[in-house]
Each structure stands twice: as C-alpha cells, then as structure tokens.
Design an enzyme around this catalytic site. Structure first.
Site, mmCIF file in Angstrom:
data_model
loop_
_atom_site.group_PDB
_atom_site.id
_atom_site.type_symbol
_atom_site.label_atom_id
_atom_site.label_comp_id
_atom_site.label_asym_id
_atom_site.label_seq_id
_atom_site.Cartn_x
_atom_site.Cartn_y
_atom_site.Cartn_z
ATOM 1 N N ASP A 1 0.832 -1.202 0.000
ATOM 2 C CA ASP A 1 0.000 0.000 0.000
ATOM 3 C C ASP A 1 0.865 1.250 0.000
ATOM 4 O O ASP A 1 1.370 1.671 1.042
ATOM 5 C CB ASP A 1 -0.916 -0.008 1.218
ATOM 6 C CG ASP A 1 -1.930 1.124 1.189
ATOM 7 O OD1 ASP A 1 -2.008 1.812 0.159
ATOM 8 O OD2 ASP A 1 -2.641 1.318 2.184
ATOM 9 N N ASP B 1 -1.568 4.854 -6.090
ATOM 10 C CA ASP B 1 -1.831 4.117 -4.858
ATOM 11 C C ASP B 1 -1.980 2.629 -5.162
ATOM 12 O O ASP B 1 -2.999 2.196 -5.689
ATOM 13 C CB ASP B 1 -3.099 4.663 -4.200
ATOM 14 C CG ASP B 1 -3.451 3.954 -2.910
ATOM 15 O OD1 ASP B 1 -2.625 3.163 -2.428
ATOM 16 O OD2 ASP B 1 -4.553 4.188 -2.385
#
Length: 515
Positions: free
Chosen positions: A132, A351
């Site tokens: 992440d 992301d």
C-alpha cells in the site's frame, strides 16, 4: 420483487457473518482484554466528539480525509510535530540504506490487492503483506488475536511470545508515543504505546506499537530503533483489510511510520504481475536502487508535493494532464487534474492499495461519454443504480470479449501510459443469457465534494513503477512482471463475494447478476 428483497436480506446477512466470523484465536488473553479496556477507557474519557483518522484507501473516495485538521482523532498525538532526528522513527543514519528484493504474490486472488513476502522475528515468521503506497504504518496480525482475519495457508499469525527479538514500544506519558494525522496513538496504563488506524473502506487495526527484526528476501532490514523496525502488532483487525488472507499491511508512503522512511530509502519499485488470466504469477518489490532498474528504459514524471498539511504531503502525487480515448484527446477541464488551493481535493495519487483507477466527476463523466459512443451502439447497458458504473450486457453467443476503446493517460513531462484492453474493460460475471462487463474506471466524486484521481493497481499490472523519492520523480516502464504458470480464461475466474463487495459495496442487483 419479493425475490429481490429476499436476496438483498440474505446477502447483507451473509456479509455480516463474514465480518464477524474470522477470529484467529478463540480465546481472549489478559493482554488482549487489557488492550481493549485501554482503548475503551481512552475513548470513553475524552471530552467531545471522537473522529478517528481516515485514510483515502477507498472504494468510496469521498472518505478521503476531507475537512479541517480539527476533525482529527482525540487519540492522536497532535503536538509531536517533526518526527525527525532523535525520534524513535528517525531513519537509520548509521548504516547505508539497504537494497533488497522480495516476491509479490497473489494468494490465489484474481482481483483486489497484491502482497509482498517478508520475514519477521527470531526465529523468523513468514508474512504476506498488502502493498500500500497510500498509507504509512506497517501492521500485522498478532497472537493472541481477539478479532482477526484468516491468513493464507503457509502464513501463520505472528506470536510475539515466540520471538527473541520482539519488544513493545514503552511510554510514560501520551507524548512519548509517536503519532500523527493518520496513526492515532496513546500511552496505555501498562506503559505500552497503543495505536489505532482506520481506512477509507472502514477497515481498522488496533494494538500495540512494537519493534522487531524484519527481512526482505535474504536481506535484513535495519530500521530506526536499535536496527529494528517500528510496526503495529494488531490484536483487533476488522474489515476488508483483514479479509484478504493477508498477514497485515505494508505502508509505503512518505509518512514517518513508513518502512521507506524508517530505512532512509530514497528509491523503491514494484512490478505487479498480470493476473487477469491466471493467479499463478508473481512479481517483485525492490527496496533501494538497483542496476536492473537502471538497465530498463523508464519514463519519468515529476512527483508533486502537496504541502497543504503533513498528512497530504505523505502521498505520491503526480501531474495528470489529460486522457485520450480512441485517439481523441478529451475535452476535460484542467482543474479536474489540479490540486485545489486548499490541498484537500483534486490532483492525482498513485496508490497500489487502491484497485481500480478512478477520476473525479468532472473527468469521469467525459470519459464515460466517450466510452459509450462505441459501446452503446453494440450492447445494452446494465443499470447499476447509484453506483454510477458503466456496465454492459454481452450475449453469451459472443464468445470473444468485446473490444473496448483505446485509453491513454497523459502526465507531465510527456509521459503516456497506453492501457491494454484488458485494463480498460473488466469482466464482472454472467447469468444464463449474458456476460457482464464494466468500464474499469470509477467515479471518485466531484471536486467540490473532495474527489481526487487515483491510479490503482489494476491498471499498473505488468508495469515497473519506480518511486524515486530522492529525485522527486516517478518512473514507468511496460514490463512482464511475472511468468504465468497456467492460462485460465479470465471469464472462469468468478469474483469472490468479498471482492464484489469491494467493487460494488453490496449492491444487491449486481450480486444477483453473478448468482
């Protein structure tokens, strides 16, 4: 109509059961009960409303931390300010930044998140961590787990009692526990630092901050705290992030808790394998510079800094300049790609923890209109209600997948990402008459409502992406990131119930299509 409501009720009940069942330990130890008691006491004794911090990792981008800094959690340590030199989270300046590489695996999932393999503790325990780049804290599920997800076969829950190198992060008063806008911390009565993080999809993790040995591949990662790494040892882990067979989450943004910051790494890269046709593939995550990276012709775009707050400055912003569909540059206002003057809306963030790329309403509506020019003439639209997704019914008699329009994403410095057809049109499911496909982009909401553009991992498959923090740039190169072990037809990979919830947020009409 009666069947509709029956299915609606049944599916919501099923989701509730899924969220309640996964506990990795049937018992609740004294340590866990003490943690829960501490959290309840901290929450219960504070004055005024309590709002926990929310990351933007969302299927509903409106949850992206929009609002004033006054909405921060009351558990947050707001006056720590700069966690720089001399802090427990300062980078390790006594040793050169490491260069390490580890595998990226799928855990047999055809869609959703990607996972990096690490080792923690002495003796080491294998971890499969969600990658992440949109959050900072590394946290894992720890025994004795009170509420946890089931981990994939071969990855057992970490037990701190069996590791000779594990230590809780001790404290005496609240301000001795590091924390910031996105990681809430407090000093517990037992002299240990408690943490809590909440994400945009309402997933959350709570436990103790601790230090431990960590390794990637064959390389030991010497962090900021006595050559160890600060991480969250989670005893209460709920929501989607705990339902993905993962051991925990690896935060890689630029926040002080991030492994990147703790190791003082100036560059890292990931190569996410293409698992659309098969999950039997693996990619890699590389920490530090590499000759291999330098031998690949990367195209770079500037890494944009959002200085509206310390929270916003942690993310990897880049400057998108336009979108081309079927060779035509779309008429999208430039404001759709710009960060707002207040910094709390607009702009584009890359992301790896977000699945589908999403655009603000001002851009999405134009992309949707261009996409439909071709598809509306060939196929019947499928109404997804308030979801706002552009989906179509394709007769089962048509064996080949429909060919979507070409899509190119444009970025500053003449960087163009030409998306393959399989990254533009996403197969969703089938019934007795139709296959269902949706445009593989989402609407993140209007700029006024705090919408932002996100480049998600679905569109980053088979791309080498380099985050060159030291030189404030992000590089891209098409790359075959993994070797397929099998070639299953993508349409045989039926999405799992949790996956559909992640995409559609339990809208019953879409569930019924799959069923």
């Amino acid at each position: 109509m009666g069947w509709y409501f029956f299915m609606h009720t049944f599916l919501l009940a099923l989701v509730s059961v899924i969220l309640l069942v996964p506990e990795c330990s049937l018992g609740t130890s004294g340590a866990t009960r003490r943690l829960l008691a501490e959290l309840r006491k901290e929450l219960g004794t504070r004055e005024g409303a309590i709002t926990l911090p929310v990351y933007h990792r969302s299927s509903r981008n409106g949850d992206f931390g929009r609002g004033s800094r006054g909405s921060r959690s009351t558990l947050d340590i707001s006056d720590l300010g700069n966690l720089g030199k001399g802090s427990i989270l300062a980078s390790n300046e006594s040793a050169p930044p490491p260069t390490a590489q580890t595998s990226i695996v799928n855990l047999d999932q055809s869609f959703g998140q990607f996972f990096a393999v690490f080792k923690i503790g002495t003796p080491p325990t294998d971890l499969a961590l969600i990658i992440d780049t949109g959050s900072q804290l590394l946290w894992i599920q720890c025994e004795p787990c009170n509420v946890c997800g089931i981990q994939a076969r071969g990855y057992k829950v970490f037990n701190p009692n069996t590791s000779g190198s594990f230590s809780f992060l001790s404290c005496s008063i609240d301000t001795s526990c590091p924390g910031d806008d996105s990681v809430s911390t407090a000093c517990g009565q037992d002299g240990r630092c408690i943490y809590h993080v909440t994400y945009g999809d309402k997933s959350n993790s709570s436990g103790y901050l601790a230090t431990e040995n960590l390794a990637a591949g064959t390389t030991t990662l010497r962090g900021a705290s006595n050559n160890q790494n600060v991480f969250g040892c989670g005893y209460v882990n709920e929501g989607i992030e705990a339902q993905l067979n993962a051991s925990g989450l690896l935060g890689l943004d630029r926040g002080p808790f991030s492994l990147i910051s703790q190791l003082g790494i100036g560059v890292f890269a990931h190569c996410l394998p293409n698992r659309i046709k098969s999950t039997d593939v693996s990619g890699y995550l590389r920490l530090g510079s590499s000759k291999l990276n330098s031998s690949i012709a990367l195209s770079y775009t500037p890494m944009i800094q959002n200085n509206a707050s310390a929270f916003y400055s942690q993310f990897y912003h880049l400057s998108m300049t336009g979108i081309t569909v079927d060779g035509k540059l779309l008429d999208i206002p430039s404001s759709a790609f710009e960060i707002s003057p207040e910094g709390d809306a607009g702009g584009t963030i890359i992301d790896s923890g977000t699945t589908l790329t999403s655009f603000v309403e001002e851009a999405f509506s134009v992309v949707e209109a261009a996409f439909s020019v071709t598809f509306d003439q060939l196929y019947k639209r499928y109404d997804t209600g308030s979801l706002g997704l552009l989906c179509y019914q394709v007769p089962l008699s048509q064996e080949a997948a429909p060919k979507p329009p070409s899509v190119v994403l444009h970025f500053e410095n003449n960087l163009d990402i030409d998306l393959p057809a399989q990254h533009v049109l996403r197969y969703i499911g089938r019934d007795t008459s139709y296959n269902y496909y949706c445009m593989a982009f989402k609407n993140s909401g209007s700029l006024e409502s705090g919408g932002r553009n996100f480049i998600g991992n679905f569109q980053l498959q088979d791309y080498l992406v380099e985050y060159d923090i030291a030189n404030s740039r992000i590089g891209f190169a098409p790359q075959v990131c993994g070797t397929e072990g099998s070639s299953s037809d993508a349409r045989s990979l039926q999405p799992r119930m949790w996956l559909l919830w992640d995409i559609f947020w339990t809208v019953p009409t879409v569930f019924m299509v799959i069923l």
